[in-house]
Design a protein around this motif. Structure first.
Motif: not given
Length: 437
Positions: A233, A264, A268
């Protein structure tokens, strides 16, 4: 589930079970009374059809009939505490009748008042046994007064000649019995309250340990998944940022890249929550005043958009209490629970934070809301990771709270009523430091 705020509440299912045992005890007593009366009349060569014996048989039969009636309606009755009050009060009248028939102030059955009071302390909330004790004392006083006035012979009872017109002896007997009833009510009430609280404590700890075992296995799996996801990621996020720097402003590709970057970042944050659930950071443990720390978090929460103009937050805290905990962990726990309560309230409502400290320095902290409550089918899984009833969210908020509390050897549990609200209870160890404030 049950809370542990120290309030002397009786769970409905537990009350039903105790009432069942009361019914069994009453039928057993009626049976023993009948058999012992038969044995006594036969041993003394007395006719079992004489007046006192007939009354005793009638009392026994009526107790059995009433007990069967209680058993038939037990599960249908909703207000079980009031149902218990009614049974025990009626039992006290039966005891008075039994004493009246078997010699009044000379009766050997006077001790049954104490048995009824002890039973009341086991069934009723705190104070219930005092009500039964007062009622029993009044009944006994009236009975002794009638005996003193020579009225029991007219009513069919037995009058003690020694009691006739002997007011000091009458007052003495009443005072002794009333004192015994109130003393037994007070002591048994305290013992029953402590027993109920210990029983609830044990139940909460058992449920907590079961969740901890289940979460430990999940935590290892989640930690492995989070580490495997986090590195790719980060690479994706970095690559998209480099591409965005070389893309013309306003182009369709740039907008797509911004969407990818936003998602993203969201992923995260979820991965970070995964890691926090799997193994909460140790943090920096500090000695702090819990009431002041709660006040600071609540002051910030009252300014949050989810709270402003919609939620009223009430604080009901004890005297200054100290706790050893990482301030960040405490804030995260309180914020998650407050936010969870606010989200459960559809329009306007109230959040209430209460704090109490036991003699063993255990802190009972509750956060209650007036929201929609939690369905019975969801109550056992509400602390499980990834469980959520909300359209958005990772379902890790309460799981993280559970892991943090467990890391401080604390316990968390909840009590909920669908449509009325939910109360989360935290049990934490207070600090040995004492405040002079």
């Amino acid at each position: 589930m049950k809370n542990l705020t120290g309030a002397d509440t009786v769970d409905a299912a537990d009350m039903e079970k105790r009432l069942g045992w009361l019914i069994v005890f009453r039928v057993s007593f009626a049976t023993i009374l009948t058999l012992s009366t038969l044995v006594y009349s036969a041993g003394e060569h007395l006719s079992s059809t004489e007046h006192p014996f007939v009354v005793l048989y009638s009392i026994s039969a009526l107790l059995v009939v009433l007990s069967l009636g209680y058993a038939l309606v037990l599960r249908r009755v909703r207000r079980k505490v009031m149902f218990a009050y009614g049974q025990i009060l009626l039992d006290s009248f039966f005891i008075t009748t039994l004493i009246f028939v078997t010699g009044s102030s000379e009766s050997i059955f006077t001790f049954l008042y104490l048995v009824g009071i002890i039973g009341a302390s086991m069934l009723l909330p705190r104070g219930g046994s005092m009500v039964i004790a007062a009622c029993s004392s009044v009944q006994y006083a009236v009975l002794v007064f009638f005996e003193n006035q020579g009225m029991l012979g007219f009513l069919g009872g037995q009058t003690s000649v020694s009691m006739m017109a002997d007011w000091p002896q009458m007052v003495y007997r009443v005072v002794i019995i009333a004192s015994a009833c109130l003393a037994v009510a007070f002591l048994s009430g305290i013992l029953a309250f402590q027993a109920r609280r210990a029983h609830r404590d044990l139940g909460v700890v058992e449920r907590h340990l079961k969740r901890v075992e289940r979460m430990a296995a999940m935590g290892e799996m989640v930690a492995g998944m989070a580490h495997e996801i986090k590195n790719p990621l980060a690479s994706i996020s970095g690559s998209i940022q480099l591409l965005a720097e070389n893309t013309e402003p306003g182009s369709p590709n740039l907008r797509l890249m911004q969407i990818v970057l936003r998602e993203t970042q969201r992923l995260s944050a979820i991965v970070t929550d995964f890691l926090l659930f799997a193994k909460p950071k140790s943090g920096t443990v500090k000695e702090m005043r819990l009431d002041l720390a709660i006040g600071e978090v609540v002051s910030l929460f009252r300014l949050d958009p989810i709270c402003v103009g919609r939620i009223e937050v009430n604080l009901k805290l004890d005297s200054p209490v100290w706790i050893a905990m990482d301030p960040g962990h405490l804030k995260q726990v309180l914020w998650n629970l407050l936010k969870n309560g606010a989200e459960a309230i559809e329009k306007t409502g109230t959040l209430t934070i209460r704090m109490a400290v036991t003699r063993t320095d255990r802190i009972h902290l509750t956060i209650s809301d007036t929201g929609c409550g939690i369905k019975e089918t969801d109550q056992e899984t509400v602390f499980d990771p990834f469980f959520t009833t909300k359209p958005s969210g990772s379902g890790l908020g309460l799981s993280i709270v559970h892991r943090i509390i467990d890391s401080y050897q604390g316990v968390i549990d909840l009590e909920t009523s669908p449509g009325k609200g939910t109360t989360f209870t935290l049990i934490l160890m207070g600090s040995s430091q004492k405040s002079s404030v």
